[in-house]
Design a protein around this motif. Structure first.
Motif, mmCIF file in Angstrom:
data_model
loop_
_atom_site.group_PDB
_atom_site.id
_atom_site.type_symbol
_atom_site.label_atom_id
_atom_site.label_comp_id
_atom_site.label_asym_id
_atom_site.label_seq_id
_atom_site.Cartn_x
_atom_site.Cartn_y
_atom_site.Cartn_z
ATOM 1 N N THR A 30 -121.480 -37.177 66.396
ATOM 2 C CA THR A 30 -120.685 -38.012 67.302
ATOM 3 C C THR A 30 -119.597 -38.721 66.499
ATOM 4 O OG1 THR A 30 -122.230 -39.866 67.104
ATOM 5 C CG2 THR A 30 -122.608 -38.291 68.906
ATOM 6 N N PHE A 31 -118.611 -39.296 67.212
ATOM 7 C CA PHE A 31 -117.372 -39.685 66.548
ATOM 8 C C PHE A 31 -116.883 -41.063 66.964
ATOM 9 C CE2 PHE A 31 -117.716 -35.103 66.558
ATOM 10 C CZ PHE A 31 -117.481 -34.803 65.219
ATOM 11 N N ASP A 60 -115.501 -42.083 74.032
ATOM 12 C CA ASP A 60 -116.888 -42.516 73.825
ATOM 13 C C ASP A 60 -117.873 -41.352 73.838
ATOM 14 O OD1 ASP A 60 -116.089 -45.130 73.639
ATOM 15 O OD2 ASP A 60 -116.760 -45.705 75.649
ATOM 16 N N TRP A 61 -117.502 -40.257 74.464
ATOM 17 C CA TRP A 61 -118.440 -39.153 74.655
ATOM 18 C C TRP A 61 -118.010 -37.887 73.910
ATOM 19 C CZ3 TRP A 61 -122.386 -41.666 76.063
ATOM 20 C CH2 TRP A 61 -122.287 -42.735 76.959
ATOM 21 N N LEU A 62 -117.153 -38.039 72.916
ATOM 22 C CA LEU A 62 -116.805 -36.896 72.080
ATOM 23 C C LEU A 62 -118.008 -36.508 71.218
ATOM 24 C CD1 LEU A 62 -113.280 -38.094 70.902
ATOM 25 C CD2 LEU A 62 -113.756 -36.268 72.547
ATOM 26 N N HIS A 63 -118.234 -35.222 71.085
ATOM 27 C CA HIS A 63 -119.396 -34.776 70.333
ATOM 28 C C HIS A 63 -119.190 -33.349 69.838
ATOM 29 C CE1 HIS A 63 -119.968 -33.400 74.488
ATOM 30 N NE2 HIS A 63 -120.615 -32.375 73.943
ATOM 31 N N LEU A 64 -119.913 -33.033 68.792
ATOM 32 C CA LEU A 64 -119.982 -31.667 68.293
ATOM 33 C C LEU A 64 -121.433 -31.235 68.425
ATOM 34 C CD1 LEU A 64 -118.214 -30.399 65.052
ATOM 35 C CD2 LEU A 64 -120.391 -29.454 65.850
ATOM 36 N N THR A 65 -121.687 -30.340 69.348
ATOM 37 C CA THR A 65 -123.052 -29.891 69.639
ATOM 38 C C THR A 65 -123.634 -29.169 68.434
ATOM 39 O OG1 THR A 65 -122.504 -29.657 71.978
ATOM 40 C CG2 THR A 65 -124.451 -28.474 71.178
ATOM 41 N N MET A 66 -124.879 -29.523 68.100
ATOM 42 C CA MET A 66 -125.520 -28.940 66.928
ATOM 43 C C MET A 66 -126.722 -28.057 67.285
ATOM 44 S SD MET A 66 -123.821 -29.937 64.251
ATOM 45 C CE MET A 66 -124.985 -29.557 62.970
ATOM 46 N N GLN A 67 -127.778 -28.692 67.805
ATOM 47 C CA GLN A 67 -129.040 -27.977 67.985
ATOM 48 C C GLN A 67 -129.896 -28.674 69.020
ATOM 49 O OE1 GLN A 67 -130.509 -25.106 66.685
ATOM 50 N NE2 GLN A 67 -132.212 -25.606 68.045
ATOM 51 N N TYR A 197 -120.862 -35.326 79.996
ATOM 52 C CA TYR A 197 -122.099 -35.475 79.232
ATOM 53 C C TYR A 197 -122.136 -36.886 78.647
ATOM 54 C CZ TYR A 197 -122.523 -30.401 79.492
ATOM 55 O OH TYR A 197 -122.632 -29.102 79.938
ATOM 56 N N ARG A 198 -123.214 -37.608 78.956
ATOM 57 C CA ARG A 198 -123.447 -38.938 78.408
ATOM 58 C C ARG A 198 -124.789 -38.917 77.692
ATOM 59 N NH1 ARG A 198 -120.440 -42.748 81.736
ATOM 60 N NH2 ARG A 198 -119.561 -41.714 83.570
ATOM 61 N N TRP A 199 -125.013 -39.911 76.833
ATOM 62 C CA TRP A 199 -126.283 -39.919 76.117
ATOM 63 C C TRP A 199 -126.669 -41.323 75.682
ATOM 64 C CZ3 TRP A 199 -121.908 -37.475 74.053
ATOM 65 C CH2 TRP A 199 -121.300 -38.125 72.977
#
Length: 218
Positions: A30-31, A60-67, A197-199
């Motif tokens: 996340t960033f 707020d919801w930027l992400h790089l999906t991993m696993q 997508y939120r988390w």
């Protein structure tokens, strides 16, 4: 390098197991607190803003999906903590990589920034997969090891159609590339709602540091 898609398709179809209100344990990068990266993404998003059929992703919801790990209602909290601890032990042995983000790629369902180089991201993912295997065994590690393409999405596609308008809009801007150093990977409880997508962060695992930072979770 993956070639840009020529045709776009709606990202928001329901993947197996997903439904409204269901949450999923997954590892992301996340960033938050990366203003230079946010400025780069804003430049590209502003170039795309006039186009219909795209959902621009808030910073707020930027992400790089991993696993992925599994749905929250199918993974015990004790297993989630055990996987986090195993991941911390493995990630602590990896250097914190510096990634460069530059020009977006046009994927069939998203406009995304590929990290350069990609190899450190693959190493992080491999370590996380090994941590899951430490807890559950190698036969229960979700998702495939091969075929992973790391990317940081800045917009999702919601309407099928040609990619040409997106390509033309992106070619009109030429911002400078941005570098980001990755210090942690996050185990999160992911929810999909209202084309976003939120988390909630469950735990973070630090690269080159020997601590796990727990965040209260429901």
């Amino acid at each position: 390098m993956i070639e840009d898609a020529q045709e776009l398709r709606d990202h928001w179809w329901w993947r197996p197991g997903w439904k409204p209100g269901r949450h999923f344990y997954t590892w992301h990068l996340t960033f938050a607190g990366e203003p230079a990266l946010h400025a780069l993404i804003t430049t590209y998003q502003n170039a795309l803003r006039h186009l219909p059929g795209l959902d621009l992703i808030p910073h707020d919801w930027l992400h790089l999906t991993m696993q992925g790990v599994g749905f929250v209602d199918e993974v015990s909290k004790s297993d989630a903590h055990a996987i986090a601890e195993a991941a911390q032990a493995r990630l602590a042995a990896l250097p914190a990589p510096t990634l460069t983000f530059d020009k977006p790629s046009i994927r069939p369902e998203a406009i995304a920034l590929p990290p350069q180089p990609a190899e450190p991201v693959h190493h992080i993912r491999t370590a996380i997969r090994a941590a899951i295997a430490d807890v559950w065994g190698p036969d229960r590690v979700p998702e495939q090891a091969d075929g992973y393409q790391p990317h940081l999405s800045l917009a999702y596609v919601r309407t099928d159609g040609p990619a040409t308008p997106v390509r033309d809009a992106l070619s009109a801007v030429t911002p400078d590339p941005v570098q980001v150093t990755i210090h942690t990977a996050s185990l999160i409880r992911l929810e999909r709602a209202n084309r976003l997508y939120r988390w909630q962060e469950f735990t973070t695992a630090a690269l080159t540091r020997g601590t796990i930072l727990d965040t209260p979770s429901n």
